[in-house]
Design a protein around this motif. Structure first.
Motif, PDB file in Angstrom:
ATOM      1  N   GLY A   1       4.802  10.592   5.412  1.00 41.72           N
ATOM      2  CA  GLY A   1       4.960  10.311   6.837  1.00 41.72           C
ATOM      3  C   GLY A   1       5.744   9.046   7.113  1.00 41.72           C
ATOM      4  O   GLY A   1       5.418   8.288   8.042  1.00 41.72           O
ATOM      5  N   ILE A   2       6.762   8.786   6.302  1.00 42.55           N
ATOM      6  CA  ILE A   2       7.596   7.602   6.486  1.00 42.55           C
ATOM      7  C   ILE A   2       9.048   8.034   6.596  1.00 42.55           C
ATOM      8  O   ILE A   2       9.393   9.190   6.323  1.00 42.55           O
ATOM      9  N   SER A   3       9.911   7.106   6.986  1.00 41.63           N
ATOM     10  CA  SER A   3      11.318   7.451   7.142  1.00 41.63           C
ATOM     11  C   SER A   3      11.999   7.585   5.784  1.00 41.63           C
ATOM     12  O   SER A   3      11.505   7.078   4.769  1.00 41.63           O
ATOM     13  N   GLN A   4      13.152   8.276   5.800  1.00 37.06           N
ATOM     14  CA  GLN A   4      13.906   8.466   4.558  1.00 37.06           C
ATOM     15  C   GLN A   4      14.325   7.130   3.956  1.00 37.06           C
ATOM     16  O   GLN A   4      14.233   6.921   2.747  1.00 37.06           O
ATOM     17  N   SER A   5      14.774   6.208   4.802  1.00 34.13           N
ATOM     18  CA  SER A   5      15.237   4.922   4.291  1.00 34.13           C
ATOM     19  C   SER A   5      14.086   4.114   3.698  1.00 34.13           C
ATOM     20  O   SER A   5      14.246   3.463   2.659  1.00 34.13           O
ATOM     21  N   THR A   6      12.920   4.161   4.339  1.00 36.79           N
ATOM     22  CA  THR A   6      11.753   3.437   3.820  1.00 36.79           C
ATOM     23  C   THR A   6      11.319   4.022   2.488  1.00 36.79           C
ATOM     24  O   THR A   6      11.006   3.293   1.534  1.00 36.79           O
ATOM     25  N   CYS A   7      11.307   5.351   2.415  1.00 39.61           N
ATOM     26  CA  CYS A   7      10.909   6.015   1.177  1.00 39.61           C
ATOM     27  C   CYS A   7      11.880   5.664   0.052  1.00 39.61           C
ATOM     28  O   CYS A   7      11.456   5.315  -1.062  1.00 39.61           O
TER      29      CYS A   7
ATOM     30  N   SER B   1      11.086  15.603  -4.906  1.00 40.61           N
ATOM     31  CA  SER B   1      12.311  15.053  -4.324  1.00 40.61           C
ATOM     32  C   SER B   1      11.963  13.949  -3.332  1.00 40.61           C
ATOM     33  O   SER B   1      10.849  13.892  -2.795  1.00 40.61           O
ATOM     34  N   VAL B   2      12.946  13.072  -3.086  1.00 40.53           N
ATOM     35  CA  VAL B   2      12.737  11.993  -2.120  1.00 40.53           C
ATOM     36  C   VAL B   2      12.472  12.582  -0.742  1.00 40.53           C
ATOM     37  O   VAL B   2      11.628  12.082   0.019  1.00 40.53           O
ATOM     38  N   GLY B   3      13.142  13.681  -0.421  1.00 41.28           N
ATOM     39  CA  GLY B   3      12.930  14.318   0.877  1.00 41.28           C
ATOM     40  C   GLY B   3      11.509  14.806   1.050  1.00 41.28           C
ATOM     41  O   GLY B   3      10.887  14.608   2.101  1.00 41.28           O
ATOM     42  N   ALA B   4      10.968  15.439   0.001  1.00 47.49           N
ATOM     43  CA  ALA B   4       9.587  15.927   0.079  1.00 47.49           C
ATOM     44  C   ALA B   4       8.602  14.756   0.154  1.00 47.49           C
ATOM     45  O   ALA B   4       7.594  14.822   0.863  1.00 47.49           O
TER      46      ALA B   4
ATOM     47  N   PRO C   1       0.799  -1.233   0.000  1.00 46.23           N
ATOM     48  CA  PRO C   1       0.000   0.000   0.000  1.00 46.23           C
ATOM     49  C   PRO C   1       0.827   1.276   0.000  1.00 46.23           C
ATOM     50  O   PRO C   1       0.483   2.249  -0.678  1.00 46.23           O
ATOM     51  N   THR C   2       1.930   1.297   0.753  1.00 42.53           N
ATOM     52  CA  THR C   2       2.754   2.511   0.795  1.00 42.53           C
ATOM     53  C   THR C   2       3.316   2.814  -0.585  1.00 42.53           C
ATOM     54  O   THR C   2       3.412   3.968  -1.006  1.00 42.53           O
ATOM     55  N   ARG C   3       3.657   1.752  -1.321  1.00 40.74           N
ATOM     56  CA  ARG C   3       4.197   1.927  -2.670  1.00 40.74           C
ATOM     57  C   ARG C   3       3.127   2.511  -3.603  1.00 40.74           C
ATOM     58  O   ARG C   3       3.419   3.346  -4.459  1.00 40.74           O
ATOM     59  N   VAL C   4       1.891   2.071  -3.449  1.00 40.50           N
ATOM     60  CA  VAL C   4       0.795   2.606  -4.264  1.00 40.50           C
ATOM     61  C   VAL C   4       0.583   4.078  -3.943  1.00 40.50           C
ATOM     62  O   VAL C   4       0.410   4.906  -4.854  1.00 40.50           O
ATOM     63  N   ARG C   5       0.595   4.438  -2.675  1.00 44.12           N
ATOM     64  CA  ARG C   5       0.442   5.847  -2.284  1.00 44.12           C
ATOM     65  C   ARG C   5       1.593   6.682  -2.827  1.00 44.12           C
ATOM     66  O   ARG C   5       1.384   7.809  -3.298  1.00 44.12           O
ATOM     67  N   LEU C   6       2.791   6.135  -2.777  1.00 46.05           N
ATOM     68  CA  LEU C   6       3.958   6.857  -3.272  1.00 46.05           C
ATOM     69  C   LEU C   6       3.842   7.101  -4.774  1.00 46.05           C
ATOM     70  O   LEU C   6       4.079   8.220  -5.251  1.00 46.05           O
ATOM     71  N   LEU C   7       3.494   6.063  -5.513  1.00 48.63           N
ATOM     72  CA  LEU C   7       3.364   6.210  -6.962  1.00 48.63           C
ATOM     73  C   LEU C   7       2.288   7.232  -7.300  1.00 48.63           C
ATOM     74  O   LEU C   7       2.468   8.069  -8.204  1.00 48.63           O
TER      75      LEU C   7
END
Length: 290
Positions: free
Chosen positions: A58-64, A49-52, A32-38
């Motif tokens: 609302g996830i960590s930098q490494s997870t993103c 940007s990955v930071g934004a 689900p997080t991947r679907v929200r990200l896409l």
């Protein structure tokens, strides 16, 4: 409109390479997080940007970064280095490729039937003649009365229908137990005056109230699509109320496929209705003018 049982078509086997590719795509989107990200990237003009992305989701930098890399590996996302940051954009090809994959897996791209084969022998279809207009308009009125056939509330004048319908694509049906009596009709109308759409037509089919369910619709739509193919019309389309399942089944039996749902497309008697947009393509015909 006629109802029917549709026999299953011959099985189609998806090639191994395509199946493997599509499975990889769908597996990538099982998180689900991947679907929200896409979705976030696809709806952000110019990318993000990955930071934004990290902050928005609302996830960590490494997870993103992990999910971004997974989506990039299968081709959904494109990555661009900008100094010390990475800008993420959607791969526009996936906007076409992913729906195509879903259609392929669900069999919507497989060869579809030409037209219903189990047409009753006691139904005859012929060209609409001048003396048929009164009955054709009466049957049109009966369709209006169902509340799920059209957004029209009154039958258009004969002159309006005559000017709208394509010559050579106006058909009426008779049954053997009532010779000479029209019990249904079908007609095609152009969807546009532009030359590049000259082979695209909108279909209408109506069956008289006392003759529905006995195959009149099958006979009419069979004649309709055969004549359209002979005339090199490359697309037939129509919009059907979602409640009118018999009409949807009838058109599917004639090689139409569902394109999509048009939600709350128009109002009738104080109620907003959805319609199913369906079309039939003659794949052997292309339009050189477009």
């Amino acid at each position: 409109m006629a109802s029917m049982t549709i026999a299953p078509s011959s099985a189609q086997v998806l090639p191994d390479a395509e199946a493997a590719t599509y499975a990889e795509w769908f597996a990538c989107l099982s998180e689900p997080t991947r679907v929200r990200l896409l979705h976030t990237v696809a709806t952000t003009p110019g990318g993000i940007s990955v930071g934004a992305l990290t902050g928005m989701l609302g996830i960590s930098q490494s997870t993103c970064s992990h999910h971004v890399r997974k989506l990039a590996d299968v081709g959904f996302l494109l990555l661009h280095k900008e100094g010390t940051s990475t800008r993420v954009t959607v791969n526009q090809s996936c906007c076409v490729g992913l729906p195509h994959a879903a259609d392929a897996v669900m069999g919507l791209l497989a060869p579809r039937p030409c037209c219903p084969e189990d047409v009753p022998t006691d139904v005859t279809v012929r060209t609409l003649e001048p003396g048929d207009w009164a009955t054709v308009r009466r049957i049109y009125a009966e369709g209006i009365a169902t509340g799920v056939a059209t957004f029209e509330t009154t039958v258009p004048p004969r002159a309006s229908l005559d000017a709208k319908w394509l010559p050579g694509h106006r058909w009426v049906a008779e049954v053997s137990d009532k010779p000479g009596e029209v019990v249904g009709w079908t007609a095609l109308s152009p969807t546009s005056t532009r030359e590049c759409y000259s082979g695209v037509a909108e279909s209408s089919i109506y069956v008289a109230e006392g003759h529905r369910g006995r195959g009149v619709g099958k006979a009419l739509i069979r004649q309709q699509v055969i004549a359209a193919d002979e005339a090199r019309l490359w697309t037939l389309q129509t919009a059907i109320f979602t409640e009118n399942r018999a009409s949807i089944a009838l058109h599917h039996a004639a090689g139409y496929r569902t394109v999509g749902i048009r939600e709350r497309i128009a109002e009738l008697n104080g109620h907003w209705y959805d319609t199913v947009l369906i079309e039939r393509r003659a794949d052997s015909v292309t339009n050189p003018a477009c």
